[in-house]
Write a protein that holds these residues in place. Structure first.
Motif, PDB file in Angstrom:
ATOM      1  N   PHE A   1      -3.257  -3.102   3.378  1.00 24.63           N
ATOM      2  CA  PHE A   1      -2.504  -4.352   3.465  1.00 24.63           C
ATOM      3  C   PHE A   1      -3.469  -5.517   3.562  1.00 24.63           C
TER       4      PHE A   1
ATOM      5  N   CYS B   1       2.708   0.572   3.841  1.00 25.24           N
ATOM      6  CA  CYS B   1       1.555   0.439   2.944  1.00 25.24           C
ATOM      7  C   CYS B   1       0.447   1.398   3.367  1.00 25.24           C
TER       8      CYS B   1
ATOM      9  N   CYS C   1       0.304  -5.299  -0.742  1.00 20.33           N
ATOM     10  CA  CYS C   1       0.544  -3.968  -0.198  1.00 20.33           C
ATOM     11  C   CYS C   1       0.155  -2.938  -1.254  1.00 20.33           C
TER      12      CYS C   1
END
Length: 327
Positions: free
Chosen positions: A88, A85, A97
């Motif tokens: 997050f 990601c 994400c």
């Protein structure tokens, strides 16, 4: 004319190279060996208590991946998941994400909502690059901010889109920009209204966010169902509501320069009292509350924490990490 055409072609080539480069940079950075100790191949649950979840930014093949360490022993070897990601967040068994799509122009982001075991619930493709992401305290709402013009809050002329996804109803609000905005009880209209940094109350009925207009920023309090917001305080950016719902941690602009424009502060919602926190560096992040006494944030390639009452000093929790989320 030929010179103009060549100039346009060159500009397009540069833009494509930049987009491809950003995608590669955000997905895999550094040598084959990690620069910090990690354990891979083990299941990660965002519902397991007593852990600190974050985005791993250590050089190596696991750059950008979700990582976790014990909250009371953050120096231990980090457990790394396969999920990659650019931003997050997690709360109450739900994870969010934000992942920039590599090599795409105009820039696009996958907004990915996941369950406690990181199984995908919903994927939403939206224009822009990742900026902020959060999950409501009850895990029923996921919300985010994407840059659609410019790539930093320090830049003039930046533009964002803030959206909300309701896991219970499936309702998707791609942008809160169309909601009614009130100033001193009267409708406020301006073509430059721009929202970012959403944070929800525990019951999911109300949220706070930043609105920018005419060179100023304001904290807004909004009714989620009615999508009506009112400006309640000037010079508040990227608010984060405390677990007890009584305070907001935020970025306060303290300088017009670009080198150190912000300081972290906490606003008591009842009294209106502001407390500057002990972190003296400029922090460009939406702080995350680890508990009612401590806020965490990313600065200088690490995750730091500081007392929410202005006492003490900042301390580093995790080297080479960002997007902290305490469980």
């Amino acid at each position: 004319m030929r010179a103009r055409i060549l100039g346009v072609v060159a500009a397009v080539v540069v833009l494509i190279a930049a987009a491809v480069g950003y995608g590669l940079y955000s997905r895999d950075r550094g040598p084959e060996v990690n620069s910090v100790a990690v354990v891979t191949g083990q299941p990660v649950s965002v519902q397991a208590k007593g852990q600190l979840l974050f985005r791993n930014t250590a050089e190596g093949p696991d750059f950008g991946h979700l990582a976790t360490v014990p909250a009371d022993r953050p120096g231990e070897t980090r457990k790394v998941a396969g999920l990659s990601c650019d931003r997050f967040a997690a709360s109450a068994g739900t994870a969010l994400c934000l992942a920039a799509q590599p090599g795409v122009l105009p820039p696009m982001t996958d907004v990915i909502v996941l369950d406690k075991d990181l199984a995908e619930i919903r994927r939403i493709e939206l224009p822009g690059t990742p900026s902020r992401g959060r999950v409501s305290p009850d895990g029923k709402l996921a919300y985010w901010t994407l840059f659609v013009n410019g790539d930093s809050y320090a830049e003039n002329g930046f533009s964002t889109r803030a959206g909300i996804f309701n896991l219970t109803t499936g309702k998707l609000t791609k942008s809160i920009e169309e909601m009614t905005l009130l100033l001193d009880g009267k409708p406020y209209y301006s073509s430059d209204v721009n929202y970012w940094g959403i944070t929800f109350t525990a019951d999911g009925k109300k949220f706070y966010a930043t609105v920018g207009t005419k060179g100023k920023t304001y904290l807004v309090e909004a009714d989620y169902e009615k999508l009506v917001a009112r400006m309640i305080r000037e010079n508040v950016e990227c608010p984060s509501l405390s677990p007890d719902g009584k305070r907001v941690a935020f970025k306060k602009r303290v300088s017009t320069g670009s080198s150190a424009p912000w300081r972290l502060a906490v606003l008591d919602m009842a009294s209106g009292k502001e407390t500057m926190l002990a972190e003296t560096r400029s922090v460009d992040d939406q702080a995350a509350w680890l508990d009612d006494r401590t806020v965490a944030y990313g600065v200088e390639s690490g995750i730091w924490a500081v007392p929410a009452d202005g006492s003490g000093a900042a301390r580093e929790l995790v080297q080479h990490g960002s997007s902290p989320a305490g469980v």
